[in-house]
Design a protein around this motif. Structure first.
Motif: not given
Length: 69
Positions: A51-69
């Motif tokens: 839900l957070l990833a969809d709302y912010f239009s980012v990957d889950i990997d970004y949210l958990v620190g596996r990749k950068e924007l």
């Protein structure tokens, strides 16, 4: 690997100018849940990460620190 969900959520909230209450309304959780995430007392469930990833239009990997924007 260090999981940095709280920092990423805080950063995205700041960029969007969102309060905890506003984010909670937008992703369908309670404000105290957002607070617990930001204080690192709890981590979001996979559903909440989606839900957070969809709302912010980012990957889950970004949210958990596996990749950068």
């Amino acid at each position: 690997m260090k999981i940095i969900v709280a920092e990423r959520i805080r950063e995205l909230m700041k960029e969007e100018g969102l309060t905890q209450v506003a984010l909670a309304e937008r992703v369908g959780v309670k404000q105290n849940t957002i607070s617990a995430w930001l204080l690192k007392k709890k981590e979001p469930s996979i559903r909440s990460l989606w839900l957070l990833a969809d709302y912010f239009s980012v990957d889950i990997d970004y949210l958990v620190g596996r990749k950068e924007l």
